[in-house]
Design an enzyme around this catalytic site. Structure first.
Site, mmCIF file in Angstrom:
data_model
loop_
_atom_site.group_PDB
_atom_site.id
_atom_site.type_symbol
_atom_site.label_atom_id
_atom_site.label_comp_id
_atom_site.label_asym_id
_atom_site.label_seq_id
_atom_site.Cartn_x
_atom_site.Cartn_y
_atom_site.Cartn_z
ATOM 1 N N TYR A 64 0.824 -1.211 0.000
ATOM 2 C CA TYR A 64 0.000 0.000 0.000
ATOM 3 C C TYR A 64 0.861 1.266 0.000
ATOM 4 O O TYR A 64 0.481 2.271 -0.583
ATOM 5 C CB TYR A 64 -1.003 -0.031 1.164
ATOM 6 N N ASN A 103 -12.611 4.230 -6.551
ATOM 7 C CA ASN A 103 -11.161 4.435 -6.495
ATOM 8 C C ASN A 103 -10.733 4.950 -5.132
ATOM 9 O O ASN A 103 -11.450 5.742 -4.500
ATOM 10 C CB ASN A 103 -10.722 5.402 -7.595
ATOM 11 N N HIS A 120 -15.084 2.704 -1.703
ATOM 12 C CA HIS A 120 -14.108 1.692 -1.274
ATOM 13 C C HIS A 120 -13.022 2.305 -0.405
ATOM 14 O O HIS A 120 -11.924 1.765 -0.294
ATOM 15 C CB HIS A 120 -13.490 0.998 -2.504
ATOM 16 N N SER A 203 -15.479 1.363 -15.121
ATOM 17 C CA SER A 203 -15.758 0.316 -14.133
ATOM 18 C C SER A 203 -16.106 -0.975 -14.864
ATOM 19 O O SER A 203 -16.909 -0.968 -15.793
ATOM 20 C CB SER A 203 -16.928 0.726 -13.236
ATOM 21 N N ASN A 228 -16.467 3.611 -21.554
ATOM 22 C CA ASN A 228 -15.526 2.514 -21.331
ATOM 23 C C ASN A 228 -15.079 2.019 -22.706
ATOM 24 O O ASN A 228 -15.924 1.738 -23.542
ATOM 25 C CB ASN A 228 -16.228 1.388 -20.551
HETATM 26 N N1 APR Z 1 -11.155 5.127 -19.588
HETATM 27 C C1 APR Z 1 -12.316 4.491 -19.257
HETATM 28 N N2 APR Z 1 -12.369 3.186 -18.904
HETATM 29 C C2 APR Z 1 -11.206 2.498 -18.908
HETATM 30 C C3 APR Z 1 -9.955 3.091 -19.250
HETATM 31 C C4 APR Z 1 -9.971 4.462 -19.585
HETATM 32 N N3 APR Z 1 -8.831 5.089 -19.935
HETATM 33 N N4 APR Z 1 -8.979 2.123 -19.159
HETATM 34 C C5 APR Z 1 -9.603 0.987 -18.753
HETATM 35 N N5 APR Z 1 -10.931 1.204 -18.617
HETATM 36 C C6 APR Z 1 -11.971 0.271 -18.170
HETATM 37 C C7 APR Z 1 -11.685 -1.174 -18.442
HETATM 38 O O1 APR Z 1 -12.196 -1.551 -19.721
HETATM 39 C C8 APR Z 1 -12.471 -1.859 -17.304
HETATM 40 O O2 APR Z 1 -13.814 -2.119 -17.707
HETATM 41 O O3 APR Z 1 -12.021 0.406 -16.761
HETATM 42 C C9 APR Z 1 -12.461 -0.814 -16.186
HETATM 43 C C10 APR Z 1 -11.536 -1.154 -15.033
HETATM 44 O O4 APR Z 1 -12.019 -2.343 -14.442
HETATM 45 P P1 APR Z 1 -11.287 -2.914 -13.137
HETATM 46 O O5 APR Z 1 -9.826 -2.966 -13.363
HETATM 47 O O6 APR Z 1 -12.033 -4.167 -12.769
HETATM 48 O O7 APR Z 1 -11.523 -1.807 -12.020
HETATM 49 P P2 APR Z 1 -12.834 -1.534 -11.196
HETATM 50 O O8 APR Z 1 -14.071 -1.829 -11.985
HETATM 51 O O9 APR Z 1 -12.723 -0.174 -10.613
HETATM 52 O O10 APR Z 1 -12.695 -2.619 -10.001
HETATM 53 C C11 APR Z 1 -13.666 -2.573 -8.976
HETATM 54 O O11 APR Z 1 -12.385 -4.196 -7.720
HETATM 55 O O12 APR Z 1 -10.402 -5.022 -6.859
HETATM 56 C C12 APR Z 1 -11.519 -4.263 -6.583
HETATM 57 O O13 APR Z 1 -11.573 -2.609 -4.923
HETATM 58 C C13 APR Z 1 -11.136 -2.852 -6.227
HETATM 59 O O14 APR Z 1 -12.434 -0.833 -6.579
HETATM 60 C C14 APR Z 1 -11.914 -2.002 -7.226
HETATM 61 C C15 APR Z 1 -13.018 -2.930 -7.669
#
Ligand code: APR
Ligand code: ZN
Length: 258
Positions: A64, A103, A120, A203, A228
């Site tokens: 972290y 985030n 989160h 997301s 996305n």
């Molecule tokens: N702009 C928009 N979307 C994007 C970009 C970008 N530049 N780059 C990637 N993405 C999209 C990806 O296609 C994906 O669908 O962002 C998403 C990221 O997904 P994850 O990596 O799963 O992140 P997230 O959805 O925030 O994860 C949720 O999982 O591990 C836990 O606590 C953690 O808050 C997190 C939660």
């Protein structure tokens, strides 16, 4: 994009829900990207649970500290700034825009947004693992060696709690298996009841209960835009899916208004 721009230009109450993709163009790795995702490189069960922290506090603490330094070494992107401009514009014209983010970075705030709901938690909200009291702590030179890539050979010693004799500090993030901060989650749900427009950005929509929020808004009558580059579970429910990135799509959507 035109349909989305029309929704953005007319909506008076907006909820923006963001995930890791929102910070990707600032240089913060997402979690599930096939090449660079944090969960491709690290095992969540070893780093993002209370059990993992108690089993190996130095490893989790160091990871972290590495993430904290990474986030503090980058800057908000054009998408963060566009959301802040949009929020200020609505605030000045008797509208409202609420940001609810998965985030744990502070890039929305540093990009100018206010009253951000952290579903989160936050990397920088340190508290004691035992007495749970919040402790002001700013990682400094002690953690400077974390500015390179995470190195599990050189672990840091977790910082002792100032309030009790036994505990050490943990980051104020929600670990797997932990409840979301109730107030933030309730306020997000509250705002979704009256939102005219919900915009979901970056997301994957895979982690509950945050993943249920867009549909709560839609079921309450809001229009739903998803930004996305990939499609997700949510895409078929969105009124508009913009296959673009946060830092490209948002400035373009907001430019027509502010
Ligand atoms: N702009 C928009 N979307 C994007 C970009 C970008 N530049 N780059 C990637 N993405 C999209 C990806 O296609 C994906 O669908 O962002 C998403 C990221 O997904 P994850 O990596 O799963 O992140 P997230 O959805 O925030 O994860 C949720 O999982 O591990 C836990 O606590 C953690 O808050 C997190 C939660
Ligand atoms: Zn303590």
């Amino acid at each position: 994009m035109q349909q989305a721009a029309a929704l953005v230009a007319t909506a008076r109450s907006v909820v923006v829900l963001t995930g890791a993709g929102m910070s990707a163009e600032s240089g913060v790795p997402t979690f599930r990207d096939a090449q660079t995702g944090l969960w491709e490189r690290f095992v969540p069960e070893q780093l993002a649970t209370e059990r993992a922290f108690r089993a190996n506090p130095a490893l989790v603490w160091t990871w972290y500290m590495w993430r904290w330094h990474l986030v503090n070494g980058v800057t908000p992107n054009a998408g963060h700034n566009a959301i802040a401009r949009w929020q200020q514009h609505l605030g000045a014209t008797h509208g409202s825009l609420t940001v609810a983010t998965q985030n744990v970075d502070d890039l929305h705030e540093r990009g100018g947004a206010s009253n951000v709901l952290h579903l989160h938690g936050s990397l920088g909200a340190f508290r004691c693992i035992d007495c749970h009291r919040a402790t002001a702590f700013t990682p400094g030179t002690l953690e400077s060696k974390c500015t390179q890539d995470f190195d599990d050979e050189n672990l840091l010693t977790p910082v002792a709690c100032q309030h009790c004799a036994t505990g050490v500090l943990r980051p104020g993030v929600v670990w797997f298996g932990e409840a979301l901060p109730e107030e933030a989650f309730e306020r997000a749900i509250d705002q979704l009841q009256t939102a005219e427009l919900v915009v979901v950005i970056g997301s994957s929509g895979l982690v509950q209960p945050a993943a249920s929020l867009p549909l709560i808004g839609r079921d309450a009558g809001a229009k739903l835009i998803e930004i996305n580059p990939s499609t997700t579970e949510l895409s078929q429910s969105a009124d508009v899916h913009i296959a673009s990135t946060a830092a490209v799509a948002l400035p373009s959507l907001v430019a027509k208004m502010v």
